[in-house]
Design a protein around this motif. Structure first.
Motif, PDB file in Angstrom:
ATOM      1  N   THR A  27       2.569  86.218  -7.668  1.00  0.00           N
ATOM      2  CA  THR A  27       2.444  84.788  -7.902  1.00  0.00           C
ATOM      3  C   THR A  27       2.626  83.818  -6.562  1.00  0.00           C
ATOM      4  OG1 THR A  27       2.860  84.969 -10.293  1.00  0.00           O
ATOM      5  CG2 THR A  27       2.842  82.815  -9.416  1.00  0.00           C
ATOM      6  N   THR A  87       5.734  90.860 -10.345  1.00  0.00           N
ATOM      7  CA  THR A  87       4.897  89.625 -10.872  1.00  0.00           C
ATOM      8  C   THR A  87       5.132  88.345 -10.299  1.00  0.00           C
ATOM      9  OG1 THR A  87       4.865  90.499 -13.154  1.00  0.00           O
ATOM     10  CG2 THR A  87       4.399  88.317 -12.903  1.00  0.00           C
ATOM     11  N   GLU A  93       9.183  95.408 -12.339  1.00  0.00           N
ATOM     12  CA  GLU A  93       7.760  94.766 -12.882  1.00  0.00           C
ATOM     13  C   GLU A  93       7.865  93.122 -12.785  1.00  0.00           C
ATOM     14  OE1 GLU A  93       5.028  94.284 -16.753  1.00  0.00           O
ATOM     15  OE2 GLU A  93       6.629  95.769 -16.620  1.00  0.00           O
ATOM     16  N   GLN A  94       9.227  92.661 -13.150  1.00  0.00           N
ATOM     17  CA  GLN A  94       9.196  91.064 -13.011  1.00  0.00           C
ATOM     18  C   GLN A  94       9.008  90.537 -11.410  1.00  0.00           C
ATOM     19  OE1 GLN A  94      13.208  89.501 -13.718  1.00  0.00           O
ATOM     20  NE2 GLN A  94      12.289  87.404 -14.591  1.00  0.00           N
TER      21      GLN A  94
END
Length: 152
Positions: free
Chosen positions: A21, A17, A13-14
């Motif tokens: 970005t 993300t 998930e990190q």
């Protein structure tokens, strides 16, 4: 959160993300297809955004290779001289068109994300976690930080 404290789902998930970005927010030229913007130096020192995309593509491809090698019980190639890898790949990719850079970076991210998502929890040993946290997520963050400094 350290690598040891992160679950595989959290590491993935990190990465998702950070990738989103990096792709959409800081490099709008990538999604808008602005080739001139992708070729303008300054995204990372003298490197253009195209150069950075190719650089990230190489490291994403290398991450999959390292993971496959490790999970097959073999020792991955040493990364001790990562700057030499960066320089070699940068030279090899100097004529890559922006479209190739966008496509290769997207495809290598998809392959990496698919590979990480296919791993069983039992496969997420210290080395796999280190690759996901360091070679992938921290690498994305490093480029985000550099671009934030440049545009901030």
């Amino acid at each position: 959160m350290t690598t040891d404290e992160s679950t595989p789902a959290q590491l993935i998930e990190q990465g998702d993300t950070l990738w989103a970005t990096l792709w959409a927010t800081l490099w709008p030229a990538i999604s808008e297809g602005d080739d001139a913007a992708l070729l303008t130096p300054g995204a990372a020192g003298d490197w253009s955004a195209r150069d950075v995309l190719m650089h990230i593509a190489h490291w994403q491809e290398h991450a999959v290779e390292r993971l496959e090698t490790h999970l097959a019980g073999r020792e991955p190639v040493s990364l001790d001289d990562y700057e030499a890898w960066n320089a070699r790949w940068h030279t090899e990719d100097s004529d890559a068109p922006p479209t190739e850079a966008r496509n290769r970076c997207e495809q290598s991210r998809t392959a990496l994300r698919t590979f990480l998502g296919s791993l069983e929890d039992s496969q997420w040993d210290e080395r796999v976690r280190g690759i996901a946290a360091g070679l992938v997520n921290e690498h994305y963050q490093e480029h985000l930080d550099f671009l934030a400094e440049r545009t901030g």
